[in-house]
Each structure stands twice: as C-alpha cells, then as structure tokens.
Design an enzyme around this catalytic site. Sequence first.
Site, PDB file in Angstrom:
ATOM      1  N   ASP A  18     -11.695  10.216  -4.243  1.00  0.00           N
ATOM      2  CA  ASP A  18     -13.004  10.985  -4.015  1.00  0.00           C
ATOM      3  C   ASP A  18     -12.725  12.054  -4.948  1.00  0.00           C
ATOM      4  O   ASP A  18     -13.500  13.011  -4.970  1.00  0.00           O
ATOM      5  CB  ASP A  18     -13.099  11.201  -2.624  1.00  0.00           C
ATOM      6  CG  ASP A  18     -12.230  12.228  -2.105  1.00  0.00           C
ATOM      7  OD1 ASP A  18     -10.951  12.214  -2.658  1.00  0.00           O
ATOM      8  OD2 ASP A  18     -12.364  13.032  -1.257  1.00  0.00           O
ATOM      9  N   GLU A  75       4.346   5.360   4.216  1.00  0.00           N
ATOM     10  CA  GLU A  75       3.841   6.625   4.578  1.00  0.00           C
ATOM     11  C   GLU A  75       4.726   7.326   5.124  1.00  0.00           C
ATOM     12  O   GLU A  75       5.662   6.902   6.004  1.00  0.00           O
ATOM     13  CB  GLU A  75       2.764   6.287   5.694  1.00  0.00           C
ATOM     14  CG  GLU A  75       2.239   7.461   6.014  1.00  0.00           C
ATOM     15  CD  GLU A  75       1.635   8.684   4.949  1.00  0.00           C
ATOM     16  OE1 GLU A  75       0.950   8.105   4.083  1.00  0.00           O
ATOM     17  OE2 GLU A  75       2.117   9.609   4.798  1.00  0.00           O
ATOM     18  N   THR A  94     -11.610   4.514   4.394  1.00  0.00           N
ATOM     19  CA  THR A  94     -10.628   5.243   4.765  1.00  0.00           C
ATOM     20  C   THR A  94     -10.768   6.486   5.440  1.00  0.00           C
ATOM     21  O   THR A  94     -11.896   6.961   5.206  1.00  0.00           O
ATOM     22  CB  THR A  94      -9.267   5.314   3.920  1.00  0.00           C
ATOM     23  OG1 THR A  94      -9.790   6.422   2.824  1.00  0.00           O
ATOM     24  CG2 THR A  94      -9.366   4.092   2.958  1.00  0.00           C
ATOM     25  N   HIS A  95     -10.032   7.006   6.205  1.00  0.00           N
ATOM     26  CA  HIS A  95      -9.974   8.442   6.956  1.00  0.00           C
ATOM     27  C   HIS A  95     -10.171   9.256   5.971  1.00  0.00           C
ATOM     28  O   HIS A  95     -11.110  10.298   5.814  1.00  0.00           O
ATOM     29  CB  HIS A  95      -8.728   8.660   7.751  1.00  0.00           C
ATOM     30  CG  HIS A  95      -8.665   9.846   8.331  1.00  0.00           C
ATOM     31  ND1 HIS A  95      -9.339  10.320   9.193  1.00  0.00           N
ATOM     32  CD2 HIS A  95      -7.922  11.049   7.867  1.00  0.00           C
ATOM     33  CE1 HIS A  95      -9.284  11.656   9.702  1.00  0.00           C
ATOM     34  NE2 HIS A  95      -8.243  12.208   8.579  1.00  0.00           N
ATOM     35  N   PHE A  96      -9.313   9.406   4.621  1.00  0.00           N
ATOM     36  CA  PHE A  96      -9.627  10.413   3.694  1.00  0.00           C
ATOM     37  C   PHE A  96     -10.775  10.281   2.869  1.00  0.00           C
ATOM     38  O   PHE A  96     -11.373  11.192   2.233  1.00  0.00           O
ATOM     39  CB  PHE A  96      -8.226  10.535   2.644  1.00  0.00           C
ATOM     40  CG  PHE A  96      -7.363  11.371   3.386  1.00  0.00           C
ATOM     41  CD1 PHE A  96      -6.474  11.277   4.310  1.00  0.00           C
ATOM     42  CD2 PHE A  96      -7.217  12.893   2.814  1.00  0.00           C
ATOM     43  CE1 PHE A  96      -5.521  12.083   4.766  1.00  0.00           C
ATOM     44  CE2 PHE A  96      -6.690  13.643   3.186  1.00  0.00           C
ATOM     45  CZ  PHE A  96      -5.589  13.242   4.442  1.00  0.00           C
ATOM     46  N   GLU A  97     -11.180   8.798   2.700  1.00  0.00           N
ATOM     47  CA  GLU A  97     -12.605   8.884   2.125  1.00  0.00           C
ATOM     48  C   GLU A  97     -13.685   9.261   2.986  1.00  0.00           C
ATOM     49  O   GLU A  97     -14.504   9.989   2.199  1.00  0.00           O
ATOM     50  CB  GLU A  97     -12.772   7.323   2.016  1.00  0.00           C
ATOM     51  CG  GLU A  97     -14.153   6.843   1.280  1.00  0.00           C
ATOM     52  CD  GLU A  97     -14.276   5.249   1.085  1.00  0.00           C
ATOM     53  OE1 GLU A  97     -13.471   4.535   1.955  1.00  0.00           O
ATOM     54  OE2 GLU A  97     -14.800   4.915   0.387  1.00  0.00           O
ATOM     55  N   LYS A 155      -4.857  21.416  -8.409  1.00  0.00           N
ATOM     56  CA  LYS A 155      -4.422  22.699  -9.311  1.00  0.00           C
ATOM     57  C   LYS A 155      -3.639  21.969 -10.537  1.00  0.00           C
ATOM     58  O   LYS A 155      -2.904  21.199 -10.711  1.00  0.00           O
ATOM     59  CB  LYS A 155      -3.583  23.705  -8.434  1.00  0.00           C
ATOM     60  CG  LYS A 155      -4.449  24.530  -7.683  1.00  0.00           C
ATOM     61  CD  LYS A 155      -3.713  25.544  -6.934  1.00  0.00           C
ATOM     62  CE  LYS A 155      -4.668  26.291  -6.003  1.00  0.00           C
ATOM     63  NZ  LYS A 155      -3.832  27.268  -5.046  1.00  0.00           N
ATOM     64  N   GLU A 189       0.928  -1.172  -0.227  1.00  0.00           N
ATOM     65  CA  GLU A 189       0.040   0.047   0.168  1.00  0.00           C
ATOM     66  C   GLU A 189       0.834   1.112   0.015  1.00  0.00           C
ATOM     67  O   GLU A 189       1.862   1.419   0.875  1.00  0.00           O
ATOM     68  CB  GLU A 189      -1.066   0.216   1.016  1.00  0.00           C
ATOM     69  CG  GLU A 189      -2.076   1.061   1.107  1.00  0.00           C
ATOM     70  CD  GLU A 189      -2.657   1.383   2.378  1.00  0.00           C
ATOM     71  OE1 GLU A 189      -2.794   0.702   3.157  1.00  0.00           O
ATOM     72  OE2 GLU A 189      -3.488   2.370   2.208  1.00  0.00           O
ATOM     73  N   ASP A 199      -3.115  12.066  -2.650  1.00  0.00           N
ATOM     74  CA  ASP A 199      -3.366  13.462  -2.944  1.00  0.00           C
ATOM     75  C   ASP A 199      -3.884  13.873  -4.225  1.00  0.00           C
ATOM     76  O   ASP A 199      -3.070  13.564  -5.198  1.00  0.00           O
ATOM     77  CB  ASP A 199      -2.053  14.230  -2.506  1.00  0.00           C
ATOM     78  CG  ASP A 199      -1.526  13.935  -1.127  1.00  0.00           C
ATOM     79  OD1 ASP A 199      -2.337  14.353  -0.111  1.00  0.00           O
ATOM     80  OD2 ASP A 199      -0.648  13.494  -0.746  1.00  0.00           O
TER      81      ASP A 199
HETATM   82  C1  LIG Z   1      -4.322  11.960   0.913  1.00  0.00           C
HETATM   83  S1  LIG Z   1      -3.409  10.919   2.015  1.00  0.00           S
HETATM   84  C2  LIG Z   1      -4.487   9.510   2.139  1.00  0.00           C
HETATM   85  C3  LIG Z   1      -4.097   8.560   3.166  1.00  0.00           C
HETATM   86  C4  LIG Z   1      -4.894   6.914   3.269  1.00  0.00           C
HETATM   87  N1  LIG Z   1      -4.412   6.334   2.097  1.00  0.00           N
HETATM   88  C5  LIG Z   1      -6.422   7.564   3.486  1.00  0.00           C
HETATM   89  O1  LIG Z   1      -7.343   7.072   2.299  1.00  0.00           O
HETATM   90  O2  LIG Z   1      -6.856   7.932   4.623  1.00  0.00           O
HETATM   91  C6  LIG Z   1      -2.253  10.674   0.957  1.00  0.00           C
HETATM   92  C7  LIG Z   1      -0.930   9.915   1.755  1.00  0.00           C
HETATM   93  O3  LIG Z   1       0.065   9.651   0.833  1.00  0.00           O
HETATM   94  C8  LIG Z   1       1.056   9.782   1.262  1.00  0.00           C
HETATM   95  N2  LIG Z   1       2.160   9.808   0.087  1.00  0.00           N
HETATM   96  C9  LIG Z   1       2.110  10.522  -0.860  1.00  0.00           C
HETATM   97  N3  LIG Z   1       2.971  10.246  -1.764  1.00  0.00           N
HETATM   98  C10 LIG Z   1       3.922   9.165  -1.070  1.00  0.00           C
HETATM   99  C11 LIG Z   1       4.896   8.375  -1.445  1.00  0.00           C
HETATM  100  N4  LIG Z   1       5.682   8.667  -2.881  1.00  0.00           N
HETATM  101  N5  LIG Z   1       5.517   7.651  -0.577  1.00  0.00           N
HETATM  102  C12 LIG Z   1       4.869   7.371   0.493  1.00  0.00           C
HETATM  103  N6  LIG Z   1       3.859   8.041   1.082  1.00  0.00           N
HETATM  104  C13 LIG Z   1       3.354   8.864   0.147  1.00  0.00           C
HETATM  105  C14 LIG Z   1       0.991  11.304   1.780  1.00  0.00           C
HETATM  106  O4  LIG Z   1       2.030  11.495   3.044  1.00  0.00           O
HETATM  107  C15 LIG Z   1      -0.360  11.167   2.626  1.00  0.00           C
HETATM  108  O5  LIG Z   1      -0.428  10.770   3.776  1.00  0.00           O
END
Ligand SMILES: C[S@@+](CC[C@H](N)C(=O)[O-])C[C@H]1O[C@@H](n2cnc3c(N)ncnc32)[C@H](O)[C@@H]1O
Length: 239
Positions: A181, A96, A216-219, A149, A71, A145
């Site tokens: 989302d 992460e 998930t949290h962000f979902e 933009k 993941e 993420d």
């Molecule tokens: C918007 S959050 C979503 C977190 C989780 N999957 C959720 O759905 O709640 C995206 C996460 O991906 C991590 N992330 C982005 N690019 C990454 C990378 N290349 N390696 C490790 N983590 C990464 C960011 O630090 C961030 O915490």
Amino acid sequence: MNDADDDRSERDREPDGPDRRRRVRSFVRRPGRLTPAQQRALDELLPRYRLADPTAPLAEAFERSAPLIVEIGCGNGDALCWMSGNEPDSNFVGFEVHEPGMGRLLRCLDANGRSNVRVAMLDAVEVLQGQPDGSIDMLRVYFPDPWPKKRHHKRRLVSPTFAAMARRLLRPGGMLHLATDWVPYAEWMHEVLAAEAGLENLGHPDIERPEWRPETHFERRGLKRGHEVRDLLYRARSS
Ligand SMILES: C[S@@+](CC[C@H](N)C(=O)[O-])C[C@H]1O[C@@H](n2cnc3c(N)ncnc32)[C@H](O)[C@@H]1O
C-alpha cells in the site's frame, strides 16, 4: 509487526552465516503482548504446525506431494489461514517472527482443521537461502514493511539479492506475487525485479488483486489511511 517508520539504527544486526558477514534484517523483533490464548497456541499448537527442520527442503515437511506456496511475513495470518482453505490442494509455509501474530495464525489453523500449512518463527530469508533451486511454486509477500525513510531503505525485504534468491527458488513458470500500500515501494519493487532477467512481469505494470489473495490486516490499515494498493506478479522464466 512493525511500525516501520521509527528509528531502528543498527541495534539488531546479527551474524549471518558461517562467514560472519552481517546482514541487515527486514524486521525488528519486538516483544509484543501475548494474550493468554495466543500464549497457549504457541505452547500447544506450534509444535504441531512448525517446520521441524528448517534446513531440510520445505516439501519434506508435508506427508503429501503438492504445489508449494510460501508466504513471507504473514502477520496475524488471516490471509494465510484463508488461502490454505481456499487452495486445499497446495501446501503452504508461512514465515512470521512476530509472536502475537503467530499465536493468532495458529489458533485459526487449528479452529479450521488445516493440515496443509507449516509455519516458522524465523527469518524467512535465512531459511530460504538454504532451500534447493526450483523447489517453490509460488512466493507471496503481502504488505512488507515499506521502510519509507531513505536511511532505512537497506532494510527493505525486496532487494537485488532477494530478487535473485526468488528467481533461484522458483521452478520455471513459478510465480512471485507481492502487494503493497506504499506506492514508492511498489515502484522500487518494479525497478529491482525488472533488473532480474530471470523474472518476467505479468502486469501492466501492476495487476488487479487476484482471487487467491484476500484483503489483509495491513492492507485494511493502509486503505483507512487513504493509501493505494498495488499488486505485482512476476513469473520465473524457463531459461
Ligand atoms: C507490515 S507486516 C504485514 C503482515 C501481513 N502480511 C499483512 O498484510 O497484514 C510485515 C510482517 O513481515 C514480517 N517480516 C518482515 N521480514 C520478515 C522476515 N525476513 N522473515 C519473517 N517475517 C518477516 C514482520 O514481522 C511483519 O509482521
């Protein structure tokens, strides 16, 4: 974890590999506030759960041979902690870079006695670039993420380079499962992944949320804002 819509300029560009070319990263490292419990988890549990050698094949981090699920961007780890209990016959690696999220994940893994999970607070792309062909059974990317933009689109994790890397890493028949989302990002993902001939879309074009993925949290955050969720599932072709 990032609020992906603020200004990230070019301040976090870093050297990428020995040829010193620079790659734009899909995240920005921010010093989040750690609770004492999360700090303790990083101090005491990270040595137990972390990938000891991220340059070695990921499968070697486990004592047993089992399907390998990776993941990328597991956030606070609630999904990874749940999935590793739901699929005890698979090995999991979670990437992460956000420290409080990792602290929370470690606490959950420890509280539930998980032994089939390894984690890394490293850029997943850098580690995965060094992994052997066909060495992963499934790649999961949940709510990356969206970088909405236009000038930030270059930061999106899902890119033609990512698609080629995923194809290379997956064993024939292996799966790439993504969820977002942000509908324009889902459309972008489909466009990019459709251009990778070695990947086959198993959706029409999307799929229903499969039973192996919890919310998930962000979902939940996206749903509260009225966003629609899309799940995408691709399979690595045999030849
Ligand atoms: C918007 S959050 C979503 C977190 C989780 N999957 C959720 O759905 O709640 C995206 C996460 O991906 C991590 N992330 C982005 N690019 C990454 C990378 N290349 N390696 C490790 N983590 C990464 C960011 O630090 C961030 O915490």
